[in-house]
Design a protein around this motif. Structure first.
Motif, PDB file in Angstrom:
ATOM      1  N   ALA A 250       0.811  -1.513   0.185  1.00  0.00           N
ATOM      2  CA  ALA A 250       0.261   0.081  -0.072  1.00  0.00           C
ATOM      3  C   ALA A 250       0.257   1.381  -0.185  1.00  0.00           C
ATOM      4  O   ALA A 250       0.617   2.307  -0.594  1.00  0.00           O
ATOM      5  N   LEU A 251       2.179   1.327   0.283  1.00  0.00           N
ATOM      6  CA  LEU A 251       3.326   2.247   0.962  1.00  0.00           C
ATOM      7  C   LEU A 251       3.553   2.930  -0.528  1.00  0.00           C
ATOM      8  O   LEU A 251       3.930   3.765  -0.804  1.00  0.00           O
ATOM      9  N   MET A 252       4.272   1.489  -0.985  1.00  0.00           N
ATOM     10  CA  MET A 252       4.530   1.827  -2.200  1.00  0.00           C
ATOM     11  C   MET A 252       4.219   1.786  -3.537  1.00  0.00           C
ATOM     12  O   MET A 252       3.878   2.769  -3.824  1.00  0.00           O
ATOM     13  N   ASN A 253       2.937   1.577  -3.292  1.00  0.00           N
ATOM     14  CA  ASN A 253       1.653   2.410  -4.446  1.00  0.00           C
ATOM     15  C   ASN A 253       1.675   3.729  -4.443  1.00  0.00           C
ATOM     16  O   ASN A 253       1.497   4.362  -6.029  1.00  0.00           O
ATOM     17  N   MET A 254       1.934   4.195  -3.571  1.00  0.00           N
ATOM     18  CA  MET A 254       1.732   5.443  -3.218  1.00  0.00           C
ATOM     19  C   MET A 254       2.735   6.270  -3.639  1.00  0.00           C
ATOM     20  O   MET A 254       2.853   7.074  -4.172  1.00  0.00           O
ATOM     21  N   ILE A 275       3.819  -3.984  17.313  1.00  0.00           N
ATOM     22  CA  ILE A 275       4.599  -3.659  16.173  1.00  0.00           C
ATOM     23  C   ILE A 275       4.128  -5.001  14.837  1.00  0.00           C
ATOM     24  O   ILE A 275       5.235  -5.230  14.798  1.00  0.00           O
ATOM     25  N   LYS A 276       2.635  -4.507  14.576  1.00  0.00           N
ATOM     26  CA  LYS A 276       2.522  -5.983  13.722  1.00  0.00           C
ATOM     27  C   LYS A 276       3.152  -5.960  11.919  1.00  0.00           C
ATOM     28  O   LYS A 276       3.465  -6.663  11.400  1.00  0.00           O
ATOM     29  N   ALA A 277       3.367  -4.758  11.879  1.00  0.00           N
ATOM     30  CA  ALA A 277       4.189  -4.314  10.441  1.00  0.00           C
ATOM     31  C   ALA A 277       4.759  -2.801  10.279  1.00  0.00           C
ATOM     32  O   ALA A 277       3.927  -2.051  10.743  1.00  0.00           O
ATOM     33  N   ILE A 278       5.824  -2.724   9.641  1.00  0.00           N
ATOM     34  CA  ILE A 278       6.116  -1.180  10.275  1.00  0.00           C
ATOM     35  C   ILE A 278       6.894  -1.188   8.366  1.00  0.00           C
ATOM     36  O   ILE A 278       8.232  -2.208   8.062  1.00  0.00           O
ATOM     37  N   ALA A 279       6.906  -0.306   7.562  1.00  0.00           N
ATOM     38  CA  ALA A 279       7.477  -0.212   5.949  1.00  0.00           C
ATOM     39  C   ALA A 279       8.959   1.234   6.303  1.00  0.00           C
ATOM     40  O   ALA A 279       7.589   2.390   6.687  1.00  0.00           O
ATOM     41  N   ASN A 280       9.486   1.514   5.818  1.00  0.00           N
ATOM     42  CA  ASN A 280       9.968   2.315   5.634  1.00  0.00           C
ATOM     43  C   ASN A 280      10.259   2.329   4.219  1.00  0.00           C
ATOM     44  O   ASN A 280      11.529   1.461   3.807  1.00  0.00           O
ATOM     45  N   LEU A 281      10.040   3.615   3.523  1.00  0.00           N
ATOM     46  CA  LEU A 281      10.576   3.957   1.752  1.00  0.00           C
ATOM     47  C   LEU A 281      11.375   4.745   1.297  1.00  0.00           C
ATOM     48  O   LEU A 281      11.076   5.924   2.105  1.00  0.00           O
ATOM     49  N   GLY A 282      12.463   5.171   0.194  1.00  0.00           N
ATOM     50  CA  GLY A 282      12.861   5.901   0.118  1.00  0.00           C
ATOM     51  C   GLY A 282      13.124   6.197  -1.152  1.00  0.00           C
ATOM     52  O   GLY A 282      13.607   4.890  -1.959  1.00  0.00           O
ATOM     53  N   LYS A 283      13.619   7.262  -1.727  1.00  0.00           N
ATOM     54  CA  LYS A 283      13.709   7.113  -3.216  1.00  0.00           C
ATOM     55  C   LYS A 283      14.864   7.248  -3.150  1.00  0.00           C
ATOM     56  O   LYS A 283      15.514   7.775  -3.079  1.00  0.00           O
ATOM     57  N   GLN A 284      15.476   6.254  -4.361  1.00  0.00           N
ATOM     58  CA  GLN A 284      17.391   6.310  -5.178  1.00  0.00           C
ATOM     59  C   GLN A 284      17.420   7.261  -6.176  1.00  0.00           C
ATOM     60  O   GLN A 284      16.518   7.850  -6.635  1.00  0.00           O
ATOM     61  N   PRO A 285      18.427   7.043  -6.195  1.00  0.00           N
ATOM     62  CA  PRO A 285      19.478   8.260  -7.079  1.00  0.00           C
ATOM     63  C   PRO A 285      18.609   7.517  -8.397  1.00  0.00           C
ATOM     64  O   PRO A 285      18.286   8.513  -9.402  1.00  0.00           O
ATOM     65  N   ASP A 286      18.367   6.428  -9.060  1.00  0.00           N
ATOM     66  CA  ASP A 286      17.789   6.160  -9.796  1.00  0.00           C
ATOM     67  C   ASP A 286      16.028   5.817  -9.910  1.00  0.00           C
ATOM     68  O   ASP A 286      15.572   5.362 -11.480  1.00  0.00           O
ATOM     69  N   GLY A 287      15.464   6.484  -9.110  1.00  0.00           N
ATOM     70  CA  GLY A 287      13.665   6.720  -8.941  1.00  0.00           C
ATOM     71  C   GLY A 287      13.439   5.631  -9.082  1.00  0.00           C
ATOM     72  O   GLY A 287      12.164   5.702  -7.960  1.00  0.00           O
ATOM     73  N   SER A 288      14.155   4.420  -7.949  1.00  0.00           N
ATOM     74  CA  SER A 288      13.393   3.515  -7.220  1.00  0.00           C
ATOM     75  C   SER A 288      13.241   3.577  -6.276  1.00  0.00           C
ATOM     76  O   SER A 288      14.276   4.308  -5.813  1.00  0.00           O
ATOM     77  N   PHE A 559      -0.978  16.787  -2.298  1.00  0.00           N
ATOM     78  CA  PHE A 559       0.032  16.879  -1.181  1.00  0.00           C
ATOM     79  C   PHE A 559      -0.828  16.611   0.298  1.00  0.00           C
ATOM     80  O   PHE A 559      -0.925  16.661   1.097  1.00  0.00           O
ATOM     81  N   TYR A 560      -2.351  16.800   0.240  1.00  0.00           N
ATOM     82  CA  TYR A 560      -3.452  16.700   1.422  1.00  0.00           C
ATOM     83  C   TYR A 560      -2.959  15.436   2.113  1.00  0.00           C
ATOM     84  O   TYR A 560      -2.854  14.274   1.185  1.00  0.00           O
ATOM     85  N   GLY A 561      -3.399  15.376   3.252  1.00  0.00           N
ATOM     86  CA  GLY A 561      -2.870  13.759   4.025  1.00  0.00           C
ATOM     87  C   GLY A 561      -4.187  13.145   3.832  1.00  0.00           C
ATOM     88  O   GLY A 561      -3.726  11.946   3.794  1.00  0.00           O
ATOM     89  N   ALA A 562      -5.688  13.406   3.394  1.00  0.00           N
ATOM     90  CA  ALA A 562      -6.779  12.729   2.938  1.00  0.00           C
ATOM     91  C   ALA A 562      -6.310  12.275   1.838  1.00  0.00           C
ATOM     92  O   ALA A 562      -6.914  11.188   1.436  1.00  0.00           O
ATOM     93  N   SER A 563      -5.829  13.113   1.092  1.00  0.00           N
ATOM     94  CA  SER A 563      -5.532  12.534  -0.696  1.00  0.00           C
ATOM     95  C   SER A 563      -4.252  11.699  -0.991  1.00  0.00           C
ATOM     96  O   SER A 563      -4.410  10.606  -1.969  1.00  0.00           O
ATOM     97  N   VAL A 564      -2.923  11.919  -0.207  1.00  0.00           N
ATOM     98  CA  VAL A 564      -2.203  11.093   0.339  1.00  0.00           C
ATOM     99  C   VAL A 564      -1.985   9.389   0.909  1.00  0.00           C
ATOM    100  O   VAL A 564      -1.753   8.634   1.333  1.00  0.00           O
ATOM    101  N   ALA A 565      -1.987  10.300   2.442  1.00  0.00           N
ATOM    102  CA  ALA A 565      -2.009   9.090   3.738  1.00  0.00           C
ATOM    103  C   ALA A 565      -2.797   8.442   3.850  1.00  0.00           C
ATOM    104  O   ALA A 565      -2.376   7.184   4.253  1.00  0.00           O
ATOM    105  N   GLY A 566      -3.837   8.956   3.637  1.00  0.00           N
ATOM    106  CA  GLY A 566      -5.340   8.120   3.668  1.00  0.00           C
ATOM    107  C   GLY A 566      -5.990   6.716   2.762  1.00  0.00           C
ATOM    108  O   GLY A 566      -5.747   6.469   3.850  1.00  0.00           O
ATOM    109  N   PRO A 567      -4.917   7.420   1.941  1.00  0.00           N
ATOM    110  CA  PRO A 567      -5.782   6.090   1.203  1.00  0.00           C
ATOM    111  C   PRO A 567      -4.917   4.950   1.479  1.00  0.00           C
ATOM    112  O   PRO A 567      -5.243   3.708   1.399  1.00  0.00           O
ATOM    113  N   VAL A 568      -3.946   5.444   1.892  1.00  0.00           N
ATOM    114  CA  VAL A 568      -2.656   3.991   2.375  1.00  0.00           C
ATOM    115  C   VAL A 568      -3.468   3.309   3.908  1.00  0.00           C
ATOM    116  O   VAL A 568      -3.852   1.863   3.599  1.00  0.00           O
ATOM    117  N   PHE A 569      -4.012   4.203   4.513  1.00  0.00           N
ATOM    118  CA  PHE A 569      -4.682   4.120   5.872  1.00  0.00           C
ATOM    119  C   PHE A 569      -5.923   3.333   5.380  1.00  0.00           C
ATOM    120  O   PHE A 569      -5.957   1.619   6.089  1.00  0.00           O
TER     121      PHE A 569
END
Length: 701
Positions: A250-254, A275-288, A559-569
């Protein structure tokens, strides 16, 4: 004669000297052998032998359901002792008879050299009588098993000359999944994540192996002089692989869709703090995207999700209730030389309830409340933040958690506008995990749990150390405050900034957040926003708390919380709800009176007709025009009058739509209906004081 005597004397003297010198040598030899013998023998041995450490097998990290998250895989360096007894016997008959077939097998298996090249390589090692000839590095266990069956090598070490050195490599079978949290075990760099926190348990105790130097400066093992290592313990985490996959996806898709810079999503079990799940994603120089940092532990300005702490402070100090009014001034309020802006203007929105100001995520509303009630005693507000443990790290079992920053009047950067800006999540620094812990406490009826990641440390399948849920605070606020706060968080989804996330299948509560983030020396000019959503689900019986925080690219269109973070939740909650529904067992009917009837509140005359038609046993009298609730006592239907106080919102939970509409509309409320069936939730609790032109949302299922 004198000359002869003189010569004899000299001969005798030389002889005596030689005897004494010989005796001295013998004494010195005896002294060296028997007194200093051990010392000199060890010195001699040290020139030809040495001990090397043998690494223990590192323990495995498991998920809660027993899947391997990080484990060690054996790899082998293969060498050949061409001076082994079997290869030198009978003029090298074994080597000469097997070199061709061995070369064919090596070429087919590894496919890095031709048969001829391998034969030349082997013949060169044999010609030089190399006792430690390197054949292959880093072959897998499967390849090693094949190698042991090859011609010549199948004869063993003494006859076939095969020497295998084992070493372990650390792998994460699920690769990206929770990679930063599980961590990496690295030989030449510092470990991270759980691999670092529990390194003492995982690493075990190293052993020793005696190595002897042979011709050419090469060292070979000496048989029978190994001190075996003690393997490491296993770590059983609280993580669930399926939930982790849901959260990560879900986080990756957004992140990909919005080209975001970095983001985190945490899923916590309400009752325990696991903690049942914890995801951390950062953008790399190649866009991945990759799990490059643990963003869940980094302290940033949280934005509007922090307003929960402000509301708890105001309500718990009894300065106001959620039904008191606050003037939003259409989303703009000047204080001193600075101006507080709402993220969206509110034309016509002046005097609204505190509840509705919270639902609209009004910065002006929260700033005015903090300024009105705490301006003269700002440290009273800070005391509440400290009571909620927002000034301390959570203490989760991961190294590297940032120290939060909660200002006081003694802080060097405190100013006249610090208090109102803190009220809506600026001029404070806390981590997403701290925010998640606060929302989880609300979901857990006020009890704050310490978040943790490990259930137990195991040795050979049996726990040697276990970790239990830990209560940090028995209650973060009064029960009255908690009731109001829950209603406000549910109202955000019903009537506020998160209404686009509403689900007809289950209820949830939460708060959106949108914070403008500074970009180093460029300040706020790049319009970088941090979008967040923190909440829990289902609202009436919370099982999980989830927070999503995403840092967007500069000038992002969305960029609003409801349109970016909310859909992941919402995606995480939807999938977990679907899994829960699938696991539910079909209800088995028990043929008793109270399970055959679906009771609801209704008018007395309706219940009279029902009980008469169905010929049900009734206890007591029923007034035709009164609203009553029905229940079974002693196998009879009994009724109790439902009081509806004048000037207050009726409690319609459990009623059908017809009856609920009758009561609510007669009370002067505008009603919005969602779903079908009986009323399971109403956005304004029963008994709340009525206001003019008020709207109520009722959920049916």
């Amino acid at each position: 004669m004198e000359v002869k005597k003189d010569i004899l004397w000299r001969v005798y003297l030389c002889f005596i000297g030689m005897v004494l010198f010989g005796v001295a040598i013998l004494i010195k030899v005896f002294f060296l052998q028997n007194v200093e013998g051990n010392y000199w023998r060890s010195m001699a041995d040290s020139l030809h032998t040495r001990y090397v450490t043998l690494d223990a097998d590192r323990g495995t990290i498991y998920s809660e359901e027993g899947r391997m998250l990080s484990t060690s895989i054996p790899y082998f360096d293969v060498r050949v002792d061409f001076a082994a007894d079997g290869l030198t016997d009978k003029n090298g008959k074994i080597f000469k008879d097997n070199v061709d077939s061995l070369s064919i097998c090596l070429s087919k298996t590894f496919q890095d050299h031709t048969q001829k090249e391998y034969k030349t390589l082997l013949q060169e090692g044999y010609k030089n009588k190399d006792r430690y000839f390197l054949l292959k590095r880093d072959i897998s266990f499967t390849q090693y098993q094949q190698l042991r069956q090859f011609p010549m090598f199948r004869l063993g070490k003494n006859k076939g000359g095969l020497i295998a050195e084992t070493k372990n490599k650390r792998i994460n079978p699920f690769k990206l999944l929770a990679n930063r949290t599980i961590g990496l075990s690295r030989q030449n760099a510092q470990n991270v994540g759980l691999e670092r926190t529990y390194d003492d348990y995982l690493s075990g105790t190293t052993g020793k192996r005696l190595m002897r130097r042979i011709a050419g400066g090469t060292f070979v093992p000496v048989e029978g002089y190994d001190i075996e290592p003690e393997n490491g313990h296993d770590v059983i985490t609280t993580l669930d692989v399926n939930m982790q996959d849901i959260v990560e996806t879900a986080l990756m898709n957004m992140m990909v869709a919005n080209e975001a810079e970095n983001g985190t999503c945490i899923l916590m079990e309400v009752k325990t703090g696991k903690i049942k799940a914890i995801a951390n994603l950062g953008k790399q120089p190649d866009g991945s995207y990759f799990e490059d940092m643990n963003y869940a532990l980094r302290a940033t300005e949280p934005g509007s999700t922090f307003k929960l702490a402000t509301i708890i402070s105001v309500l718990d100090d009894k300065y106001a209730t959620m039904n008191n009014m606050v003037n939003l001034q259409e989303g703009q309020w000047q204080i001193g030389r600075r101006t507080v802006f709402d993220s969206e203007p509110h034309p016509g929105q002046t005097n609204v309830t505190i509840k509705h100001a919270f639902e609209l995520s009004s910065n002006v509303g929260m700033a005015k409340l903090a300024y009105q009630f705490y301006n003269k005693r700002p440290n009273d507000f800070v005391w509440h933040l400290r009571k909620l443990r927002l000034d301390k790290p959570t203490g989760i079992d991961l190294v590297g958690e940032d120290q939060p920053v909660i200002k006081t009047t003694a802080s060097r950067t405190w100013s006249a506008t610090s208090l109102p800006w803190m009220a809506f999540g600026y001029e404070v620094l806390i981590s997403p995990l701290q925010t998640c812990m606060l929302y989880n406490a609300v979901a857990n009826n006020g009890k704050m749990m310490k978040p943790y990641l490990v259930n137990s440390i195991n040795e050979y399948g049996k726990p040697v150390k276990s970790f239990e849920p830990e209560v940090l605070l028995d209650s973060i606020c009064s029960s009255n405050t908690l009731t109001q706060v829950k209603a406000m968080l549910e109202g955000v989804v019903m009537n506020g900034t998160a209404r686009s996330l509403w689900s007809p299948y289950y209820s949830f509560a939460g708060k959106t957040g949108t914070a403008l983030v500074a970009n180093a020396n460029r300040g706020y000019a790049d319009k970088i926003y941090q979008s967040s959503f923190a909440g829990y689900f289902p609202a009436k019986d919370p099982q999980f708390t989830c927070i999503v925080v995403i840092k967007n690219k500069p000038h992002a269109a969305k960029f609003y919380g409801a349109s970016v973070a909310g859909p992941v939740f919402r995606e995480v909650a939807d999938k977990l709800y679907a899994i829960a529904v699938e696991k539910q067992q079909p209800m088995r009917a028990n043929l008793m009176l109270d399970t055959l009837l679906a009771f609801k509140n209704s008018k007395g005359r309706d219940w009279k007709e029902i009980t008469h038609t169905l010929d049900l046993p009734v206890e007591g009298e029923v007034n035709n025009n009164n609203w009553v609730s029905a229940r079974v006592t002693d196998k009879k239907v009994s009724f109790a009058q439902v009081s509806q106080a004048k000037g207050s919102v009726p409690n319609v939970t459990g009623m059908g739509l017809k009856d609920a509409l009758y009561l609510l509309e007669n009370a002067g409320l505008r009603v919005v209906v969602r779903g079908a069936g009986k009323v399971t939730n109403q956005s304004i609790p029963g008994g709340t004081q009525l206001e003019r032109n008020q709207t109520i949302v009722i959920e049916l299922s």
